[in-house]
Design a protein around this motif. Structure first.
Motif, PDB file in Angstrom:
ATOM      1  N   MET A  99       0.831  -1.201   0.000  1.00 30.28           N
ATOM      2  CA  MET A  99       0.000   0.000   0.000  1.00 30.28           C
ATOM      3  C   MET A  99       0.874   1.262   0.000  1.00 30.28           C
ATOM      4  N   ARG A 100       1.946   1.242   0.774  1.00 26.87           N
ATOM      5  CA  ARG A 100       2.843   2.406   0.806  1.00 26.87           C
ATOM      6  C   ARG A 100       3.526   2.595  -0.546  1.00 26.87           C
ATOM      7  N   ALA A 101       3.972   1.492  -1.147  1.00 27.70           N
ATOM      8  CA  ALA A 101       4.639   1.589  -2.458  1.00 27.70           C
ATOM      9  C   ALA A 101       3.680   2.128  -3.515  1.00 27.70           C
ATOM     10  N   ALA A 102       2.402   1.772  -3.402  1.00 27.23           N
ATOM     11  CA  ALA A 102       1.393   2.253  -4.355  1.00 27.23           C
ATOM     12  C   ALA A 102       0.921   3.668  -4.011  1.00 27.23           C
ATOM     13  N   LYS A 103       1.397   4.188  -2.882  1.00 33.39           N
ATOM     14  CA  LYS A 103       1.036   5.536  -2.421  1.00 33.39           C
ATOM     15  C   LYS A 103      -0.478   5.702  -2.248  1.00 33.39           C
ATOM     16  N   LEU A 104      -1.126   4.647  -1.771  1.00 30.55           N
ATOM     17  CA  LEU A 104      -2.564   4.720  -1.511  1.00 30.55           C
ATOM     18  C   LEU A 104      -2.790   5.429  -0.184  1.00 30.55           C
ATOM     19  N   THR A 105      -3.711   6.370  -0.191  1.00 29.40           N
ATOM     20  CA  THR A 105      -4.031   7.103   1.030  1.00 29.40           C
ATOM     21  C   THR A 105      -5.529   7.187   1.215  1.00 29.40           C
ATOM     22  N   ARG A 106      -5.910   7.479   2.442  1.00 31.58           N
ATOM     23  CA  ARG A 106      -7.316   7.719   2.763  1.00 31.58           C
ATOM     24  C   ARG A 106      -7.686   9.128   2.301  1.00 31.58           C
ATOM     25  N   VAL A 107      -8.950   9.470   2.361  1.00 29.99           N
ATOM     26  CA  VAL A 107      -9.421  10.785   1.962  1.00 29.99           C
ATOM     27  C   VAL A 107      -8.689  11.882   2.751  1.00 29.99           C
ATOM     28  N   ASP A 108      -8.394  11.613   4.034  1.00 28.84           N
ATOM     29  CA  ASP A 108      -7.724  12.632   4.862  1.00 28.84           C
ATOM     30  C   ASP A 108      -6.207  12.679   4.630  1.00 28.84           C
ATOM     31  N   GLY A 109      -5.699  11.855   3.721  1.00 26.19           N
ATOM     32  CA  GLY A 109      -4.276  11.858   3.397  1.00 26.19           C
ATOM     33  C   GLY A 109      -3.437  10.885   4.202  1.00 26.19           C
ATOM     34  N   SER A 110      -4.017  10.255   5.225  1.00 28.02           N
ATOM     35  CA  SER A 110      -3.261   9.290   6.022  1.00 28.02           C
ATOM     36  C   SER A 110      -3.058   8.009   5.212  1.00 28.02           C
ATOM     37  N   PRO A 111      -2.025   7.229   5.559  1.00 28.11           N
ATOM     38  CA  PRO A 111      -1.768   6.000   4.796  1.00 28.11           C
ATOM     39  C   PRO A 111      -2.954   5.041   4.850  1.00 28.11           C
ATOM     40  N   LYS A 112      -3.202   4.389   3.742  1.00 28.76           N
ATOM     41  CA  LYS A 112      -4.288   3.422   3.660  1.00 28.76           C
ATOM     42  C   LYS A 112      -3.669   2.032   3.743  1.00 28.76           C
ATOM     43  N   ILE A 113      -4.085   1.251   4.705  1.00 29.29           N
ATOM     44  CA  ILE A 113      -3.576  -0.098   4.860  1.00 29.29           C
ATOM     45  C   ILE A 113      -4.751  -1.061   4.727  1.00 29.29           C
ATOM     46  N   LEU A 114      -4.672  -1.921   3.748  1.00 29.94           N
ATOM     47  CA  LEU A 114      -5.716  -2.907   3.513  1.00 29.94           C
ATOM     48  C   LEU A 114      -5.155  -4.298   3.757  1.00 29.94           C
ATOM     49  N   GLY A 115      -5.961  -5.153   4.317  1.00 26.62           N
ATOM     50  CA  GLY A 115      -5.564  -6.542   4.512  1.00 26.62           C
ATOM     51  C   GLY A 115      -6.457  -7.458   3.696  1.00 26.62           C
ATOM     52  N   GLY A 116      -6.380  -8.721   3.977  1.00 24.33           N
ATOM     53  CA  GLY A 116      -7.156  -9.703   3.236  1.00 24.33           C
ATOM     54  C   GLY A 116      -8.650  -9.467   3.296  1.00 24.33           C
ATOM     55  N   HIS A 117      -9.150  -9.048   4.458  1.00 25.71           N
ATOM     56  CA  HIS A 117     -10.585  -8.838   4.596  1.00 25.71           C
ATOM     57  C   HIS A 117     -11.050  -7.666   3.734  1.00 25.71           C
ATOM     58  N   SER A 118     -10.270  -6.596   3.702  1.00 21.53           N
ATOM     59  CA  SER A 118     -10.614  -5.447   2.854  1.00 21.53           C
ATOM     60  C   SER A 118     -10.581  -5.844   1.385  1.00 21.53           C
ATOM     61  N   LEU A 119      -9.630  -6.689   1.030  1.00 16.33           N
ATOM     62  CA  LEU A 119      -9.539  -7.133  -0.357  1.00 16.33           C
ATOM     63  C   LEU A 119     -10.759  -7.963  -0.737  1.00 16.33           C
ATOM     64  N   ARG A 120     -11.313  -8.690   0.222  1.00 15.77           N
ATOM     65  CA  ARG A 120     -12.532  -9.470  -0.022  1.00 15.77           C
ATOM     66  C   ARG A 120     -13.701  -8.523  -0.322  1.00 15.77           C
ATOM     67  N   HIS A 121     -13.796  -7.425   0.420  1.00 13.71           N
ATOM     68  CA  HIS A 121     -14.835  -6.420   0.151  1.00 13.71           C
ATOM     69  C   HIS A 121     -14.643  -5.832  -1.256  1.00 13.71           C
ATOM     70  N   THR A 122     -13.404  -5.503  -1.589  1.00  9.94           N
ATOM     71  CA  THR A 122     -13.103  -4.914  -2.899  1.00  9.94           C
ATOM     72  C   THR A 122     -13.482  -5.876  -4.016  1.00  9.94           C
ATOM     73  N   TRP A 123     -13.114  -7.141  -3.860  1.00 18.86           N
ATOM     74  CA  TRP A 123     -13.422  -8.164  -4.864  1.00 18.86           C
ATOM     75  C   TRP A 123     -14.944  -8.264  -5.058  1.00 18.86           C
ATOM     76  N   ALA A 124     -15.698  -8.364  -3.975  1.00 17.74           N
ATOM     77  CA  ALA A 124     -17.154  -8.488  -4.080  1.00 17.74           C
ATOM     78  C   ALA A 124     -17.757  -7.255  -4.748  1.00 17.74           C
ATOM     79  N   SER A 125     -17.246  -6.080  -4.397  1.00 19.34           N
ATOM     80  CA  SER A 125     -17.750  -4.847  -4.989  1.00 19.34           C
ATOM     81  C   SER A 125     -17.521  -4.822  -6.493  1.00 19.34           C
ATOM     82  N   HIS A 126     -16.324  -5.203  -6.917  1.00 22.01           N
ATOM     83  CA  HIS A 126     -16.038  -5.211  -8.354  1.00 22.01           C
ATOM     84  C   HIS A 126     -16.885  -6.241  -9.093  1.00 22.01           C
ATOM     85  N   CYS A 127     -17.100  -7.388  -8.488  1.00 20.18           N
ATOM     86  CA  CYS A 127     -17.967  -8.394  -9.118  1.00 20.18           C
ATOM     87  C   CYS A 127     -19.361  -7.826  -9.361  1.00 20.18           C
ATOM     88  N   MET A 128     -19.906  -7.163  -8.360  1.00 18.28           N
ATOM     89  CA  MET A 128     -21.259  -6.632  -8.484  1.00 18.28           C
ATOM     90  C   MET A 128     -21.317  -5.454  -9.459  1.00 18.28           C
TER      91      MET A 128
END
Length: 160
Positions: A85-114
């Protein structure tokens, strides 16, 4: 860890005509248990995922493992997620670092499927969810998903 991730055993990955993962166990602190749903399931693999899995070093019976060949532990998995996440420079709306784990990736996967229009029943089967309520809990639509409103009544050609 969980029933889709770092505890994946190589014998549960099939690379044949229809590549897939056979999800039949989850690693807990007590050892290996059946998936949370209590039922094994098969999840098809995308062609690019197949290539990545084929190219991984074969140091262990597990697809993702520690240097000693044991299944990947939580802290190692989170470390990989954090560095990625740091290498990809992903951040939250407030600019703080965004850290996603396996569970967040599951949400992302389901969202993209739908959002791509996959039938809900198929997404539920692949994810191991037994109810639409679980699918709704995991999938979230993006704000630009509203563009699909024109499917209800298409705009006339040349119109506003």
């Amino acid at each position: 860890m969980g029933d889709e991730g770092p505890d994946l055993h190589r014998s549960n990955v099939e690379f044949g005509h229809r590549p897939r993962i056979h999800v039949c166990q989850t690693l807990t602190r007590a050892g290996f248990d059946p998936p949370k749903s209590g039922k094994a399931r098969d999840v098809p693999l995308l062609w690019d995922v197949v290539q990545v899995l084929r190219d991984l070093p074969r140091r262990s019976a597990f697809v993702f493992c520690e240097a000693n060949g044991e299944p990947l532990v939580d802290r190692t998995f989170w470390g990989v997620c954090t560095r990625t996440m740091r290498a990809a420079k992903l951040t939250r709306v407030d600019g703080s670092p965004k850290i996603l784990g396996g569970h967040s990736l599951r949400h992302t996967w389901a969202s993209h499927c739908m959002m791509r229009g996959l039938p809900p029943r198929i997404v539920m089967d692949w994810a191991g969810w037994g109810s639409l309520a679980m699918l709704e809990r995991y999938s979230h639509l993006s704000p630009d998903h509203c563009e699909h409103i024109d499917r209800l009544v298409p705009r006339p050609s040349g119109g506003a």
